[in-house]
Design an enzyme around this catalytic site. Structure first.
Site, mmCIF file in Angstrom:
data_model
loop_
_atom_site.group_PDB
_atom_site.id
_atom_site.type_symbol
_atom_site.label_atom_id
_atom_site.label_comp_id
_atom_site.label_asym_id
_atom_site.label_seq_id
_atom_site.Cartn_x
_atom_site.Cartn_y
_atom_site.Cartn_z
ATOM 1 N N LYS A 63 0.838 -1.210 0.000
ATOM 2 C CA LYS A 63 0.000 0.000 0.000
ATOM 3 C C LYS A 63 0.876 1.265 0.000
ATOM 4 C CE LYS A 63 -4.492 1.364 1.869
ATOM 5 N NZ LYS A 63 -5.107 1.563 0.549
HETATM 6 N N1 PMP Z 1 -6.683 -2.962 -3.515
HETATM 7 C C1 PMP Z 1 -6.225 -1.699 -3.532
HETATM 8 C C2 PMP Z 1 -5.268 -1.293 -4.595
HETATM 9 C C3 PMP Z 1 -6.637 -0.792 -2.545
HETATM 10 O O1 PMP Z 1 -6.177 0.471 -2.555
HETATM 11 C C4 PMP Z 1 -7.576 -1.191 -1.570
HETATM 12 C C5 PMP Z 1 -8.064 -0.216 -0.545
HETATM 13 N N2 PMP Z 1 -7.232 -0.174 0.570
HETATM 14 C C6 PMP Z 1 -8.021 -2.528 -1.594
HETATM 15 C C7 PMP Z 1 -7.554 -3.379 -2.578
HETATM 16 C C8 PMP Z 1 -8.935 -3.042 -0.536
HETATM 17 O O2 PMP Z 1 -8.181 -3.203 0.659
HETATM 18 P P1 PMP Z 1 -8.861 -3.062 2.086
HETATM 19 O O3 PMP Z 1 -9.958 -4.031 2.129
HETATM 20 O O4 PMP Z 1 -7.762 -3.402 3.026
HETATM 21 O O5 PMP Z 1 -9.338 -1.672 2.216
#
Ligand code: PMP
Length: 300
Positions: A153
């Protein structure tokens, strides 16, 4: 809530006063990593969702990117304090971030000081899901893990997301689906993806260059608890078009049903039974209406 109180490098200040110099590494080179955490207002308090899972992911991301954030316990305490100080009475979204705060020339991670901040905003729906989403397979490929690790991230990696999302919107779609550099289905610009085939859920596995979403994991747990089998495996592009159902999941979008992909209607074109079931189960869990998932929530 306009100018909320935020945490920045040991101080609590109005968000508008949490500033960095323009030559900060994170701004120049995209060297940061972050989280997005939802807090659901249940009428009397905010329930922060899966807080520990988010901060454990942030710690792992930071380790890969040679950054040193506060401990999981410290970051948790800051998040809780951020909610307390702002005393919201509606759903919120928290954004903790570790970033390279040095101002010297040259993209490097070693021996550059780290910064840490947490702020909060009000947040309703991230995507309008009332009529089902229209997706396109992006012409932009997902970043390979060994180029910019999507698992971390990383702030800089969101240029990839921004290109795909912008292209999708310019072409009249709501959201983009990335393929990875092997041509397999990967994820949305800020969401993980599930399809339904013959009563089973399928989602790209953890080596498919996805972010290992916290919501993705929660959805897999819910599905298994509701006796819906889940498979994590490589998914081919045309499986999208022939799926019985498809939905996106993420902290922002929650569970968002997909109506069409590349102008092909998915299933019967309406919201499918499994999507509806997962959406309801998720909503019940995050609003604290299903005691089986109370451990997901940190009340503030
Ligand atoms: N993929 C990406 C590229 C993201 O930015 C996110 C949002 N955080 C997600 C998937 C979903 O992740 P999460 O469920 O941890 O928010």
């Amino acid at each position: 809530m306009s100018d909320t109180i935020a945490y920045h490098n040991g101080q609590w200040k109005p968000l508008s006063q949490c500033l960095v110099p323009v030559n900060t590494h994170a701004l120049q080179y995209g060297t940061g990593c972050f989280e997005g955490i939802r807090g659901y207002w249940d009428g009397t308090r905010i329930n922060l969702l899966l807080l520990e899972a988010h901060f454990r992911r942030l710690h792992r991301s930071a380790r890969t990117l040679l950054m040193t954030p506060p401990s999981v316990e410290e970051m948790t305490a800051i998040a809780v304090e951020c909610v307390r100080r702002n005393a919201p009475s509606g759903n919120v979204y928290l954004r903790p971030m570790v970033y390279k705060a040095g101002t010297g020339l040259g993209p490097v991670l070693l021996k550059v000081p780290d910064g840490y901040m947490t702020y909060l905003i009000s947040l309703g729906d991230y995507l309008d899901t009332s009529k089902g989403l229209s997706l396109c397979v992006s012409s932009w490929r997902r970043l390979p893990d060994n180029a910019i690790p999507t698992r971390t991230k990383a702030t800089g990696g969101y240029l990839n997301s921004a290109l795909a999302k912008s292209e999708a919107v310019m072409n009249g779609y709501d959201e983009a689906v990335f393929l990875n550099d092997r041509g397999q289905v990967c994820e949305g610009s800020a969401e993980n993806l599930f399809i339904v085939r013959d009563g089973r859920l399928h989602t790209p596995d953890r080596t498919a260059d996805i972010l290992e979403g916290i919501t993705r994991k929660a959805i897999m747990q819910l599905a298994r608890d509701f006796d819906i089998p889940v498979e994590e495996r490589p998914i081919a592009r045309t499986e999208l078009y022939s799926a019985d159902e498809c939905f996106l999941v993420g902290t922002g979008c929650q569970v968002a049903w997909v109506r069409e992909i590349d102008r092909r209607e998915i299933g019967t074109g309406g919201k499918g039974a499994i999507t509806t079931m997962i959406q309801t189960a998720y909503e019940n869990a995050v609003y604290g209406r299903d005691p089986r998932y109370d451990a997901w929530l940190t009340p503030v």
